[in-house]
Write a protein that holds these residues in place. Structure first.
Motif, mmCIF file in Angstrom:
data_model
loop_
_atom_site.group_PDB
_atom_site.id
_atom_site.type_symbol
_atom_site.label_atom_id
_atom_site.label_comp_id
_atom_site.label_asym_id
_atom_site.label_seq_id
_atom_site.Cartn_x
_atom_site.Cartn_y
_atom_site.Cartn_z
ATOM 1 N N CYS A 7 0.838 -1.211 0.000
ATOM 2 C CA CYS A 7 0.000 0.000 0.000
ATOM 3 C C CYS A 7 0.870 1.257 0.000
ATOM 4 O O CYS A 7 0.564 2.242 -0.687
ATOM 5 N N LEU A 8 1.952 1.215 0.769
ATOM 6 C CA LEU A 8 2.863 2.353 0.806
ATOM 7 C C LEU A 8 3.467 2.601 -0.579
ATOM 8 O O LEU A 8 3.547 3.754 -1.051
ATOM 9 N N ALA A 9 3.870 1.529 -1.244
ATOM 10 C CA ALA A 9 4.451 1.642 -2.586
ATOM 11 C C ALA A 9 3.425 2.171 -3.586
ATOM 12 O O ALA A 9 3.754 2.985 -4.464
ATOM 13 N N ILE A 10 2.179 1.720 -3.454
ATOM 14 C CA ILE A 10 1.129 2.184 -4.361
ATOM 15 C C ILE A 10 0.873 3.675 -4.163
ATOM 16 O O ILE A 10 0.690 4.427 -5.141
ATOM 17 N N LEU A 11 0.869 4.122 -2.919
ATOM 18 C CA LEU A 11 0.670 5.550 -2.640
ATOM 19 C C LEU A 11 1.769 6.389 -3.280
ATOM 20 O O LEU A 11 1.495 7.390 -3.958
ATOM 21 N N ILE A 12 3.005 5.992 -3.076
ATOM 22 C CA ILE A 12 4.129 6.743 -3.637
ATOM 23 C C ILE A 12 4.100 6.679 -5.161
ATOM 24 O O ILE A 12 4.255 7.694 -5.852
ATOM 25 N N GLY A 13 3.879 5.467 -5.683
ATOM 26 C CA GLY A 13 3.806 5.315 -7.125
ATOM 27 C C GLY A 13 2.636 6.067 -7.732
ATOM 28 O O GLY A 13 2.721 6.578 -8.857
ATOM 29 N N GLY A 14 1.536 6.153 -6.985
ATOM 30 C CA GLY A 14 0.360 6.860 -7.475
ATOM 31 C C GLY A 14 0.618 8.328 -7.737
ATOM 32 O O GLY A 14 0.057 8.908 -8.678
#
Length: 473
Positions: A7-14
């Motif tokens: 989820c953290l990676a998705i937030l940053i990638g988003g």
């Protein structure tokens, strides 16, 4: 723990992917911003982008992503999904578009933006709705810090004394130039908010707390429905209408449209990360939702839990950071709420805010009403805030979708989350204790029908307004 990092990676990638996509849809350019063309030394003041970012983060965040995430954690790690996806596809889109559209319209308040794109009737509703909401924020975030300060000082300096001090500060911060108090102090508190979240995250991993993996199972101790209650409870941690009242303030300080993604979309992603950390802390530190529920009951709510988690994970240093956070963050949210209320009234009455006397004319009655309302039980005042906050976000998103439609841009980026939030807010008020208390068998289908009707009105009215020549400027 894998779910948390995903989820953290998705937030940053988003931020770098969907955020860039949204930016490309809007097409920011090199036109002069209101901070340059309308500089007045009071509200329209050019500021450096890094400073604007930190002020924006503190303005929209405060304790929202902490308190809301802790309450959302009552449903278990399923809340990670809403924080992550809600931030990227709803909250950050809402903040970016409301901020940038305000920027295109000389930094005007959200009520005026809504009026331009949803009609005069909605403008009047939003003027009243947003000012009332902002004053309620100011009132709620007056008594809490005052009570905490009274606990930390000698008995002679009681809660009434600190309440008076806080209100006097709000009065000053509401009408003085934005770069004199807010622009100088808030970046420091914004950094504190980030440091507090990073310290909590580090403490969880260093001390070996197990963050559970995402499950769609409802783990709420009282089996409170995930839909739509969790979506309302998380509030600022995923999407918040309060942000639409704050973004225009920074739109008046931004010197380049091309910094908008960093300021508006980026600050919301940062808030989502903070919310994700605190949601993880809520379920991990107390070893499940049952332990979290007990802690909330025993410690008098989220403030006590925040202090307990910070002290437990970071020791005395963490306790100091926590106290700064739970005192400074609500104060920062309240004074910018009053300032935004002043600007909303100024836009409504077409009252130039460059002269100090005009700022004081609006500030005095706002603070007088706020001071009076602090004598009422805060729980009564706050009861409807979460719902009204998300309802404002829904209205702002529909206005943003209309702007995009009228400019022949990809309006789906706003219309889809607007439809979703229409279902969330209508279903909640139908079934909530502070609403109509209807059973889910009625509330769920009616909420979905309401969302479909909102979408239908948008599809029908949009082309009609364009045909009449009501195009965006």
């Amino acid at each position: 723990m894998v779910s948390f990092f995903v989820c953290l990676a998705i937030l940053i990638g988003g931020y770098f992917t969907y955020g860039k996509f949204v930016e490309n849809v809007f097409h920011p350019d090199d036109r002069p911003t209101p901070a340059i063309t309308m500089e007045d030394g009071a509200d329209y003041v050019p500021m450096k982008p890094w400073r604007v970012f930190l002020v924006q983060l503190l303005n929209i965040a405060g304790l929202g992503p902490i308190f809301g995430a802790i309450m959302g954690a009552m449903w278990g790690p399923s809340v990670f999904l809403w924080i992550t996806l809600g931030t990227i596809f709803a909250g950050a889109v809402h903040d970016y578009l409301s901020g940038m559209i305000s920027l295109r319209h000389n930094g005007t308040s959200i009520s005026e933006v809504v009026g331009k794109y949803l009609g005069g009737g909605m403008k009047q509703v939003m003027r009243v709705f947003s000012v009332v909401l902002l004053v309620l924020v100011g009132v709620t975030f007056s008594t809490g810090p005052a009570n905490l300060l009274a606990m930390l000082t000698p008995n002679v300096l009681d809660a009434k004394f600190w309440l008076a001090v806080v209100i006097i500060y709000y009065f000053v911060a509401t009408f003085v130039p934005i770069d004199k108090v807010i622009g100088k102090i808030y970046p420091i508190f914004g950094i504190c908010l980030i440091v507090m979240a990073l310290g909590v995250a580090g403490g969880l991993f260093i001390k070996g707390y197990a963050i559970p993996e995402i499950t769609l199972q409802n783990l709420h101790p009282k089996s409170t429905p995930i839909w739509p209650v969790m979506f309302i409870s998380v509030a600022c941690g995923a999407i918040s209408g309060f942000h639409a009242t704050q973004s225009p303030m920074m739109a008046r300080c931004l010197t380049s449209e091309k910094k908008g993604r960093t300021i508006f979309y980026g600050a919301m992603v940062a808030e989502g990360i903070i919310a994700l950390i605190w949601a993880a802390a809520g379920v991990a530190f107390y070893h499940g939702t049952g332990g979290l529920a007990n802690a909330l009951a025993e410690m008098g709510g989220q403030s006590g839990v925040v202090y307990d988690i910070c002290f437990g994970l970071m020791g005395p240093v963490g306790a100091v950071i926590a106290m700064i956070g739970v005192i400074a963050c609500p104060i920062s949210s309240a004074d910018t709420a009053y300032r935004s209320a002043r600007l909303t009234l100024a836009d409504s009455f077409k009252l130039d805010q460059k002269p100090m006397k005009n700022r004081i004319i609006l500030t005095v009655p706002l603070l007088a009403v706020g001071a009076f309302l602090t004598q009422i039980d805060v729980q009564i005042i706050w009861r409807y805030f979460s719902w009204s906050n998300q309802t404002l976000a829904m209205i702002a998103l529909w206005a943003c979708a209309t702007y995009l439609f009228q400019n022949k841009l990809n309006y789906f980026i706003a219309a889809v989350p607007a439809t979703f939030m229409s279902a969330v807010t209508s279903t909640y008020i139908l079934m909530a204790d502070e609403g109509l208390k209807l059973p889910t068998t009625i509330a769920y289908p009616v909420g979905l029908v309401f969302a479909a009707i909102c979408l239908g009105i948008f599809v029908v009215k949009g082309p009609a307004r364009v045909k009449k020549g009501e195009l965006a400027s």
